[in-house]
Write a protein that holds these residues in place. Structure first.
Motif, mmCIF file in Angstrom:
data_model
loop_
_atom_site.group_PDB
_atom_site.id
_atom_site.type_symbol
_atom_site.label_atom_id
_atom_site.label_comp_id
_atom_site.label_asym_id
_atom_site.label_seq_id
_atom_site.Cartn_x
_atom_site.Cartn_y
_atom_site.Cartn_z
ATOM 1 N N ARG A 1 0.835 -1.201 0.000
ATOM 2 C CA ARG A 1 0.000 0.000 0.000
ATOM 3 C C ARG A 1 0.879 1.264 0.000
ATOM 4 N N ALA A 2 1.923 1.228 0.806
ATOM 5 C CA ALA A 2 2.827 2.381 0.895
ATOM 6 C C ALA A 2 3.569 2.598 -0.419
ATOM 7 N N GLU A 3 3.921 1.512 -1.101
ATOM 8 C CA GLU A 3 4.667 1.604 -2.355
ATOM 9 C C GLU A 3 3.790 2.142 -3.489
ATOM 10 N N LEU A 4 2.509 1.733 -3.498
ATOM 11 C CA LEU A 4 1.615 2.118 -4.586
ATOM 12 C C LEU A 4 0.867 3.418 -4.316
ATOM 13 N N ASP A 5 0.843 3.852 -3.079
ATOM 14 C CA ASP A 5 0.100 5.058 -2.728
ATOM 15 C C ASP A 5 0.666 6.275 -3.487
ATOM 16 N N GLY A 6 -0.173 6.937 -4.240
ATOM 17 C CA GLY A 6 0.272 8.098 -5.012
ATOM 18 C C GLY A 6 0.819 7.756 -6.375
ATOM 19 N N ALA A 7 0.997 6.455 -6.671
ATOM 20 C CA ALA A 7 1.510 6.039 -7.977
ATOM 21 C C ALA A 7 0.349 5.740 -8.924
#
Length: 395
Positions: free
Chosen positions: A52-58
């Protein structure tokens, strides 16, 4: 268009009846694609938070191919859509990924039959690359009727086109068209594609060639079949006729588009549609009896396999076998890719006197194989059995 594309071939995950297991495998596959280190992390929620942290905003594109169970994407770690991300999945099973973040706009596309124009274009593209006869008026008239017989079904158009591109005269094209027009050989087959397949490709084979093809059903869905192993098994079961090499038989099955050759030429695959058709044929076969998982495991546990010739428990997740079974006609037993199978009782093979092929590839066997009851064995695979320490010298 996207910062990252994540493609997941969901059909590669075999425990399709256990949603949690599939979700865990997909989650770990996504983490690996994102370069997230999850070594030693067993808690699924922790992994989900990292994703979730890696994809958030991507802006991401998630492609889930051949989904067979409902999947909870939110639980896996797919975040709300804020940058125009997309989730695309394909399925033949009427399932869907649930837990889709509320910001994702959702719609469904149902794949329908191709139009007459598109059907002809695909057929023409395939055939014209290798066969100039399609330019002749008489041939083109037949070709139009051939395409009509395919009912706009993409897979059938490809099968038929691959076959007709090798036909070198008007008579051959006419004969092929007549074969397509025949009524289906089997009754009550729900999918039109199976009817066409049985009528055109399988129905064109000799009886021996049909058995060669049916043997391929023993390999699991989407499995890459090693060609050399296939030749071993055909030979061990005395299927190869004198003077007819395995390569010639394989070439015939490839020509009929029943098998597909992989890019490295060392493996072949069976399309899932054809495999389903072949399994139906085997269930109705008068002389040849075959069982595959999960039915095979159920019947073995009940000791109900006296008339069975081939059994496949490949990729079935079994962790044990019955202590003893009565399978006097069994010639082939596939147990490959069952890492939880640690031991086989010495009495299991006592009443399997005709066993010719035993495939133990990538099983978890730790103990020495009981060989004393397998006097007729011709082919034994124990490669990648990491825990197996030794094999009896008398083998």
């Amino acid at each position: 268009m996207f910062h990252i594309v994540i493609w997941i071939p969901a059909s590669d995950f075999k425990n399709q009846d256990k949603r949690k297991s599939i979700e865990v495998e997909i989650q770990r596959c996504i983490a690996d694609r994102l370069g997230i280190c999850i070594s030693g992390i067993k808690d699924e929620e922790n992994i989900a938070n990292k994703i979730r942290a890696e994809l958030d905003g991507a802006k991401y594109l998630l492609l889930l191919d051949d989904v067979k169970v409902n999947i909870n994407l939110e639980k896996i770690g797919i975040p709300p859509n804020t940058q125009g991300s997309k989730i695309v999945y394909t399925t033949n099973f009427g399932v869907y990924p649930f837990g889709i973040p509320p910001d994702h706009e959702s719609f469904t596309l149902t794949m329908k039959r191709l139009s007459d124009g598109d059907s002809w274009q695909i057929f023409e593209d395939i055939v014209s690359k290798e066969n100039v006869l399609l330019l002749q008026r008489d041939i083109k008239a037949i070709a139009r009727q051939v395409v009509d017989c395919c009912d706009g079904l993409m897979s059938i158009i490809i099968i038929v086109a691959d076959n007709f591109k090798l036909r070198d005269c008007l008579e051959s094209w006419s004969n092929g068209l007549e074969m397509l027009k025949r009524p289906p050989m089997k009754e009550d087959i729900p999918m039109e594609a199976l009817k066409k397949f049985l009528n055109f490709s399988y129905g064109s084979l000799t009886e021996n060639e049909q058995i060669y093809f049916l043997f391929c059903v023993l390999y699991p869905e989407d499995h890459k079949i090693p060609i050399d192993c296939l030749f071993d098994c055909w030979a061990a079961n005395n299927l190869l006729q004198k003077g007819v090499p395995g390569k010639q038989i394989l070439g015939r099955l490839l020509k009929m588009a029943l098998l597909n050759e992989c890019s490295n030429k060392q493996y072949v695959t069976v399309d899932n549609v054809y495999r389903k058709a072949a399994m139906k044929i085997l269930r109705e076969h008068g002389h040849l009896k075959c069982l595959v998982a999960p039915e095979a495991n159920t019947k073995l546990q009940k000791d109900d396999c006296k008339d069975i010739h081939w059994i496949s428990l490949a990729n079935s997740g079994i962790d044990g076998l019955p202590t003893e079974v009565d399978c006097p006609n069994l010639t082939t037993l596939f147990l490959q890719n069952n890492s939880k199978l640690k031991a086989i009782s010495s009495s299991f093979f006592r009443n399997i006197g005709k066993l010719l092929v035993l495939d133990l590839y990538k099983t978890g066997l730790e103990s020495v194989l009981p060989m004393s009851h397998m006097q007729m064995l011709k082919v034994l695979y124990v490669n990648s059995c990491a825990m197996l320490k030794e094999i009896p010298f008398k083998i």
